[in-house]
Design a protein around this motif. Structure first.
Motif, PDB file in Angstrom:
ATOM      1  N   PRO A   6      31.037  50.941  50.157  1.00 34.49           N
ATOM      2  CA  PRO A   6      30.309  50.081  49.220  1.00 34.49           C
ATOM      3  C   PRO A   6      29.402  49.041  49.869  1.00 34.49           C
ATOM      4  CG  PRO A   6      32.587  49.403  49.333  1.00 34.49           C
ATOM      5  CD  PRO A   6      32.457  50.637  50.182  1.00 34.49           C
ATOM      6  N   ASP A  66      26.706  50.759  43.739  1.00 34.47           N
ATOM      7  CA  ASP A  66      27.507  49.674  43.184  1.00 34.47           C
ATOM      8  C   ASP A  66      28.756  50.164  42.468  1.00 34.47           C
ATOM      9  OD1 ASP A  66      25.776  47.426  43.868  1.00 34.47           O
ATOM     10  OD2 ASP A  66      24.364  48.359  42.487  1.00 34.47           O
ATOM     11  N   MET A  67      28.702  51.363  41.884  1.00 36.81           N
ATOM     12  CA  MET A  67      29.836  51.856  41.104  1.00 36.81           C
ATOM     13  C   MET A  67      29.854  53.382  41.126  1.00 36.81           C
ATOM     14  SD  MET A  67      30.655  51.022  37.136  1.00 36.81           S
ATOM     15  CE  MET A  67      31.673  52.082  36.153  1.00 36.81           C
ATOM     16  N   PHE A  94      36.080  50.698  47.998  1.00 37.21           N
ATOM     17  CA  PHE A  94      35.446  51.027  46.718  1.00 37.21           C
ATOM     18  C   PHE A  94      36.445  50.890  45.573  1.00 37.21           C
ATOM     19  CE2 PHE A  94      31.337  53.077  47.694  1.00 37.21           C
ATOM     20  CZ  PHE A  94      30.651  52.678  46.557  1.00 37.21           C
ATOM     21  N   LYS A  98      35.299  49.102  41.923  1.00 36.60           N
ATOM     22  CA  LYS A  98      34.010  49.769  41.849  1.00 36.60           C
ATOM     23  C   LYS A  98      34.114  51.260  41.534  1.00 36.60           C
ATOM     24  CE  LYS A  98      31.485  46.587  44.787  1.00 36.60           C
ATOM     25  NZ  LYS A  98      30.222  46.427  44.104  1.00 36.60           N
ATOM     26  N   SER A 128      42.450  52.233  39.514  1.00 37.94           N
ATOM     27  CA  SER A 128      41.141  52.248  38.875  1.00 37.94           C
ATOM     28  C   SER A 128      41.294  52.545  37.390  1.00 37.94           C
ATOM     29  CB  SER A 128      40.259  53.323  39.524  1.00 37.94           C
ATOM     30  OG  SER A 128      40.081  53.046  40.891  1.00 37.94           O
ATOM     31  N   LEU A 152      28.871  48.448  35.245  1.00 36.89           N
ATOM     32  CA  LEU A 152      27.926  48.480  36.360  1.00 36.89           C
ATOM     33  C   LEU A 152      27.328  47.100  36.599  1.00 36.89           C
ATOM     34  CD1 LEU A 152      26.237  49.930  38.498  1.00 36.89           C
ATOM     35  CD2 LEU A 152      24.607  50.514  36.679  1.00 36.89           C
ATOM     36  N   CYS A 155      29.946  45.252  38.474  1.00 34.19           N
ATOM     37  CA  CYS A 155      30.110  45.778  39.831  1.00 34.19           C
ATOM     38  C   CYS A 155      28.921  45.440  40.728  1.00 34.19           C
ATOM     39  CB  CYS A 155      30.299  47.292  39.789  1.00 34.19           C
ATOM     40  SG  CYS A 155      31.883  47.792  39.119  1.00 34.19           S
ATOM     41  N   ALA A 164      34.004  42.474  40.394  1.00 35.73           N
ATOM     42  CA  ALA A 164      34.523  43.787  40.004  1.00 35.73           C
ATOM     43  C   ALA A 164      36.043  43.814  40.074  1.00 35.73           C
ATOM     44  CB  ALA A 164      33.924  44.863  40.899  1.00 35.73           C
TER      45      ALA A 164
END
Length: 177
Positions: A6, A66-67, A94, A98, A128, A152, A155, A164
């Motif tokens: 990321p 970013d995501m 990540f 994200k 997640s 988004l 993030c 995030a």
């Protein structure tokens, strides 16, 4: 074989980059179009991939992501296996807010090939969020696009005071603790 990280590139000013990973390119395209139709206050760039790793020869052209949204079709065991294989090519950082799992096709429960519990366990293992939706229906596709766009925005750091990681911790079920 490269790992998706990321923070390996500088972010672009007033923009967010979304990576949709999934085996159904038609559904990915429909979702991407729905996201781009939504009103937003920042630039959005969407990249589609059937699986990870991403080709390394275009790495110098790829912006900071970013995501990542892993799309799983509930009626395809290959879809789940593809996502599980792709997860090995994502850096652990990540998963600090994200990454999101998006399960599609949930309106057709009689055609399920994957147990929803298996997807929930996968999402829990990677800490997640998981979203369930039916992208074939325009209204639900638009609502899902709005939700992903907001995620988004967070993030990409476009919401002051909300990271995030803090956002994903708010999304967790209180029974998880």
């Amino acid at each position: 074989m490269s790992v998706l990280r990321p923070f390996d590139k500088l972010p672009m000013l007033n923009s967010g980059v979304l990576l949709l990973v999934g085996s159904d390119e038609a559904i990915q395209q429909k979702l991407a179009e729905a996201i781009l139709r939504e009103k937003r206050s920042f630039n959005v760039s969407i990249h589609l991939a059937a699986s990870l790793p991403l080709p390394s020869e275009r790495d110098h052209l790829r912006p900071s992501i970013d995501m990542v949204v892993f799309m799983i079709d509930i009626k395809s065991k290959y879809s789940l296996k593809n996502v599980e294989t792709s997860l090995a090519h994502v850096d652990a950082s990540f998963f600090l807010g994200k990454v999101c799992f998006l399960v599609t096709g949930v309106g057709r429960v009689n055609a399920c090939s994957i147990e929803t519990n298996a997807v929930c366990k996968l999402a829990e293992a990677y800490r997640s969020p998981v979203l369930f939706c039916e992208l074939e229906l325009e209204g639900i596709r638009a609502a899902t696009a709005q939700r992903l766009l907001r995620m988004l925005q967070i993030c990409a750091g476009r919401i002051p005071g909300v990271s995030a990681l803090s956002f994903v911790s708010l999304m967790r079920n209180s029974n998880d603790d």
